[in-house]
Enzyme design. Structure first.
Site, PDB file in Angstrom:
ATOM      1  N   SER A 169       0.785  -1.240   0.000  1.00 35.26           N
ATOM      2  CA  SER A 169       0.000   0.000   0.000  1.00 35.26           C
ATOM      3  C   SER A 169       0.817   1.291   0.000  1.00 35.26           C
ATOM      4  CB  SER A 169      -0.924   0.029   1.206  1.00 35.26           C
ATOM      5  OG  SER A 169      -2.206  -0.330   0.811  1.00 35.26           O
ATOM      6  N   LYS A 194       0.504   3.466  -3.029  1.00 33.80           N
ATOM      7  CA  LYS A 194      -0.687   4.269  -3.330  1.00 33.80           C
ATOM      8  C   LYS A 194      -0.370   5.766  -3.409  1.00 33.80           C
ATOM      9  CE  LYS A 194      -4.249   1.094  -1.526  1.00 33.80           C
ATOM     10  NZ  LYS A 194      -3.805  -0.151  -0.975  1.00 33.80           N
ATOM     11  N   TYR A 232      -2.681  -1.640 -10.675  1.00 39.56           N
ATOM     12  CA  TYR A 232      -2.688  -1.670  -9.207  1.00 39.56           C
ATOM     13  C   TYR A 232      -1.838  -2.842  -8.683  1.00 39.56           C
ATOM     14  CZ  TYR A 232      -4.482  -2.304  -4.476  1.00 39.56           C
ATOM     15  OH  TYR A 232      -4.562  -2.472  -3.112  1.00 39.56           O
ATOM     16  N   TYR A 287      -4.279   3.313   7.502  1.00 43.87           N
ATOM     17  CA  TYR A 287      -5.536   2.545   7.528  1.00 43.87           C
ATOM     18  C   TYR A 287      -6.496   3.152   8.556  1.00 43.87           C
ATOM     19  CZ  TYR A 287      -2.417  -0.765   5.198  1.00 43.87           C
ATOM     20  OH  TYR A 287      -1.521  -1.349   4.351  1.00 43.87           O
ATOM     21  N   VAL A 316       1.024  -3.517   3.922  1.00 49.80           N
ATOM     22  CA  VAL A 316       0.922  -4.763   4.685  1.00 49.80           C
ATOM     23  C   VAL A 316       2.206  -5.607   4.655  1.00 49.80           C
ATOM     24  CG1 VAL A 316      -1.599  -4.964   4.633  1.00 49.80           C
ATOM     25  CG2 VAL A 316      -0.236  -5.981   2.794  1.00 49.80           C
TER      26      VAL A 316
HETATM   27  N1  GLU Z   1      -1.844  -6.141  -1.962  1.00 44.84           N
HETATM   28  C1  GLU Z   1      -2.661  -5.738  -0.863  1.00 44.84           C
HETATM   29  C2  GLU Z   1      -4.082  -5.537  -1.328  1.00 44.84           C
HETATM   30  O1  GLU Z   1      -4.265  -5.040  -2.414  1.00 44.84           O
HETATM   31  C3  GLU Z   1      -2.094  -4.456  -0.348  1.00 44.84           C
HETATM   32  C4  GLU Z   1      -2.839  -3.895   0.752  1.00 44.84           C
HETATM   33  C5  GLU Z   1      -2.051  -3.028   1.645  1.00 44.84           C
HETATM   34  O2  GLU Z   1      -0.807  -2.993   1.700  1.00 44.84           O
HETATM   35  O3  GLU Z   1      -2.760  -2.344   2.357  1.00 44.84           O
HETATM   36  O4  GLU Z   1      -5.001  -5.852  -0.626  1.00 44.84           O
END
Ligand code: GLU
Length: 317
Positions: free
Chosen positions: A65, A68, A193, A244, A262
């Site tokens: 994440s 992002k 993504y 989060y 994560v």
């Molecule tokens: N690959 C994970 C997903 O798309 C990443 C989520 C994350 O790092 O929050 O759910």
């Protein structure tokens, strides 16, 4: 206030490491295993490019994440703030990052923010390019410029796992397609993504991203890559949604913009002061690195990094 040095960072790491026992390593990510249970690495880079490091600072993990925020910067460059936030909201979300139910809320009509999976998939659909390959190479080139690391690449095995374990993200994306939120083809948005999530990076790379945001969007050669208004937007979204559904907690206890993944990675950006990169794979139930989070809280306190404190301006009076 403590003085920043490699030795101080070694001590801070020793203090924070025990918190790794409170977390679990996400089992379905290739390149990560139980041998990484006690691992904690950190890099801090100041605006004049002094580098401080300690622990397993060179260990690479998939960005997950943390990717992002790069996607958000590119979409803001390509379409501007108004258009991006027609596609995705800018409000924090109390649910887990891959929540489906929040999408269907009549009050919302679009994903809550660019830091949750649905929001990041919408943002990925905005990044310009003829094909997914073009879009991803723009993404990677931008990241290479920011981090001054031409070796960065996606890990094929991690990517395959993202694709194969992607049912939840596919559900989110197809729901977004049904509401007309996606700009590109749904599979293209998902593919970009998944690729973004699979780029391998160490704590120094994460710190360079934090520094880029903290020192005005200049690459290490002095070229300004992003206007100030977009940097402000990205940092505000990180502060309110980057950790989060524990973002409020981190805003209070750490007090500067952060984004976690994560894989146990965290990017921290203290405006005008430093970029911080942390890697420690065990994560808590919300998705944040347990030892990494403890370390950020300690750094914030010891080095007086909380943006909402007056400590940073004390010397100026
Ligand atoms: N690959 C994970 C997903 O798309 C990443 C989520 C994350 O790092 O929050 O759910």
């Amino acid at each position: 206030m403590k003085k920043l040095s490699n030795q101080y960072l070694e001590e801070a790491i020793e203090d924070s490491k025990p918190y790794a026992a409170n977390g679990e390593i996400k089992p379905d990510i290739p390149r990560m295993d139980e041998k990484m249970r006690d691992m904690l690495g950190v890099t801090i880079i100041t605006p004049d490019f002094e580098i401080y490091r300690a622990g397993e600072y060179d260990q690479t993990v998939p960005m997950q994440s943390t990717s992002k925020i790069i996607g958000l910067m590119l979409a803001l460059q390509d379409f501007g703030k108004d258009r991006v936030f027609q596609t995705v909201g800018m409000e924090p979300m109390g649910d887990f990052f891959n929540s489906i139910s929040s999408l269907e809320s009549p009050a919302n009509e679009k994903p809550f923010n660019p830091m949750v999976n649905a929001g990041a998939i919408s943002v990925a659909s905005l990044i310009k390019g003829q094909t997914v390959e073009n879009r991803f190479s723009r993404y990677l080139d931008f990241l290479k410029d920011i981090t001054e690391n031409n070796e960065l690449k996606m890990d094929e095995e991690v990517y395959e796992a993202e694709v194969n374990n992607g049912a939840r993200n596919r559900s989110l994306a197809y729901f977004l397609q049904s509401t007309g939120t996606l700009v590109t083809d749904v599979e293209d948005a998902l593919d970009l993504y998944f690729r973004m999530n699979s780029i391998m990076m160490n704590s120094t790379g994460f710190a360079r991203v934090g520094l880029f945001l903290a020192r005005g969007g200049y690459d290490p050669d002095g070229n300004k890559l992003i206007p100030d208004q977009h940097l402000r937007t990205v940092k505000a979204i990180m502060l309110t949604s980057g950790m989060y559904n524990a973002s409020g907690h981190y805003a209070v206890e750490v007090g500067f913009p952060c984004k976690s993944g994560v894989s146990g990675s965290i990017i921290g950006s203290v405006p005008g002061v430093m970029g911080i990169g942390v890697v420690s794979p065990p994560i808590d139930s919300k998705g944040n690195s347990t030892a990494g989070g403890a370390l950020l809280k300690k750094l914030s306190k010891d080095l007086e990094l909380n943006m909402f404190g007056i400590e940073n301006i004390k010397d100026k009076h």
